[in-house]
Design an enzyme around this catalytic site. Structure first.
Site, PDB file in Angstrom:
ATOM      1  N   TRP A 236      38.544  55.399  52.357  1.00  0.00           N
ATOM      2  CA  TRP A 236      39.562  54.562  51.715  1.00  0.00           C
ATOM      3  C   TRP A 236      40.151  55.216  50.483  1.00  0.00           C
ATOM      4  O   TRP A 236      41.361  55.152  50.257  1.00  0.00           O
ATOM      5  CB  TRP A 236      39.019  53.165  51.414  1.00  0.00           C
TER       6      TRP A 236
ATOM      7  N   ASP B 242      39.916  49.906  43.701  1.00  0.00           N
ATOM      8  CA  ASP B 242      40.014  49.181  44.973  1.00  0.00           C
ATOM      9  C   ASP B 242      38.670  48.492  45.200  1.00  0.00           C
ATOM     10  O   ASP B 242      37.662  49.140  45.453  1.00  0.00           O
ATOM     11  CB  ASP B 242      40.326  50.175  46.096  1.00  0.00           C
TER      12      ASP B 242
ATOM     13  N   LYS C  84      37.814  41.080  53.594  1.00  0.00           N
ATOM     14  CA  LYS C  84      36.445  41.570  53.691  1.00  0.00           C
ATOM     15  C   LYS C  84      35.487  40.506  53.138  1.00  0.00           C
ATOM     16  O   LYS C  84      34.591  40.058  53.820  1.00  0.00           O
ATOM     17  CB  LYS C  84      36.276  42.869  52.901  1.00  0.00           C
TER      18      LYS C  84
END
Ligand SMILES: *Cc1c(COP(=O)(O)O)cnc(C)c1O
Length: 361
Positions: A103, A173, A197
């Site tokens: 990511w 993030d 998530k």
């Protein structure tokens, strides 16, 4: 289990609290006497404005967000933020990135389109199985910000200590760890994440940004939707927002407040993760892929070291009623995502299954 639900270890979209799903189900046709459901109501209506205002107020309370930070509800998931961050934050056209997995690597690649991006630390040498030492990094003099992915969903790492950014704003993030533990917002310039998530349904990113980082002097070619000031100046309603996701997230915020806030959530998450890690540390068949100090409390990758065996365990787990345990292809093996809404019983059931599998194979 109630409603014939199974233990769902998906990395995202992921399992949600049953209590919240029940509330939503009860309101889907008629929200609090409005005569319509939230999916059907105008985002400009008073009743929806109350939903947004309460969601923001509850999130502020949960995280203790200081007044000089804006909370923005933006579509496009975390992925759009990979571009919005550099488009909005780069004044000097320079930023420093730490790459600890898929990511942050994606965010790094995207940012390169917009300026000079320095890779100041990475754990690529050992397939992102650890967090590098971030106590004294070569922070660029003219960096507009320092970027991290605080919990790498695929590789299963978390920062135990934030990087020393030497005064530069930290952008984090937090997609796969949002609201999993208390967070000192003042340590950051920007915290953001997709909500699917650890909070609610897909299609929404929450951005918590320090006000002085919201600029109005951007390149006029930056799309209106991609400017943070557009969202900040319009209460996240420049256009039609993801009304449904905001509503559901608001329900989850209230649920988290009710069960005792983020301190209690952290306690439960640590206790839950320990059940699985203790097993992995004692197992002769399975082992965790991440250095102990950097292990995620949310995403737990583990392998047998043999691809065929891994595949056999995944197949057996599915047959036993555990869903989504197949690891991401870049790590292989298995991965259990044990977000806030995964009950401890789910992890215990998984460990019992793995123990039995080990004994029989
Ligand atoms: C899932 C994930 C993303 C991407 O989220 P989308 O909402 O699908 O764009 C980004 N970062 C992290 C850490 C993630 O877990």
């Amino acid at each position: 289990m109630k409603y014939d639900r199974i233990y769902n270890f998906s990395a995202g979209p992921a399992t949600m609290p049953v209590e919240v799903l029940e509330e939503i189900a009860a309101e889907v046709l008629n929200y609090k006497g409005s005569g319509m459901g939230v999916m059907e109501m105008s985002h400009r209506s008073k009743v929806f404005q109350t939903i947004v205002d309460e969601a923001e107020a509850d999130l502020r309370e949960l995280m203790g967000i200081p007044d000089n930070y804006k909370v923005l509800f933006i579509q496009g998931g975390a992925t759009l933020e990979f571009a919005m961050i550099p488009m909005n934050l780069m004044k000097n056209g320079v930023a420093d990135y730490i790459v600890t997995g898929n990511w942050s690597k994606k965010a790094y690649s995207e940012a390169k389109k917009y300026g000079k991006i320095n890779l100041i630390a990475t754990s690529e040498d050992r397939n992102y199985s650890y967090i590098p030492d971030v106590s004294d990094l070569p922070i660029s003099e003219d960096a507009d910000y320092v970027y991290i992915c605080e919990n790498e969903t695929i590789h299963g790492t978390t920062y135990s200590k934030l990087p020393n950014t030497k005064g530069k704003p930290l952008v984090s993030d937090q997609s796969s760890m949002f609201l999993s533990r208390p967070c000192n917002v003042a340590d950051y310039g920007v915290i953001y994440g997709g909500v699917q998530k650890n909070i609610g349904p897909a299609g929404l990113a929450i951005v918590i940004i320090r006000e002085d980082l919201i600029r109005s002097d951007l390149d006029p070619k930056v799309p209106t939707y991609c400017r943070f000031d557009t969202h900040a100046d319009n209460g996240s309603m420049y256009n039609t927002p993801n009304c449904w996701a905001i509503y559901v997230c608001g329900k989850v915020f209230k649920y988290l407040k009710k069960i005792g806030g983020l301190e209690e959530m952290e306690r439960m998450n640590i206790e839950k993760a320990k059940v699985l890690y203790d097993f992995l540390d004692s197992s002769k068949l399975f082992y965790g892929t991440v250095d102990k100090a950097d292990r995620s409390v949310m995403n737990v990758p583990f392998i047998t070291g043999d691809k065929e065996k891994d595949a056999a365990v995944v197949a057996a787990s599915k047959a036993a009623g555990f869903e989504n345990l197949k690891g991401h292809k870049s790590v292989g093996g298995l991965r259990a995502s044990i977000y806030n809404a995964m009950p401890k019983e789910g992890v215990e059931a998984l460990v019992n299954f793995l123990k039995e599998y080990e004994a029989n194979n």
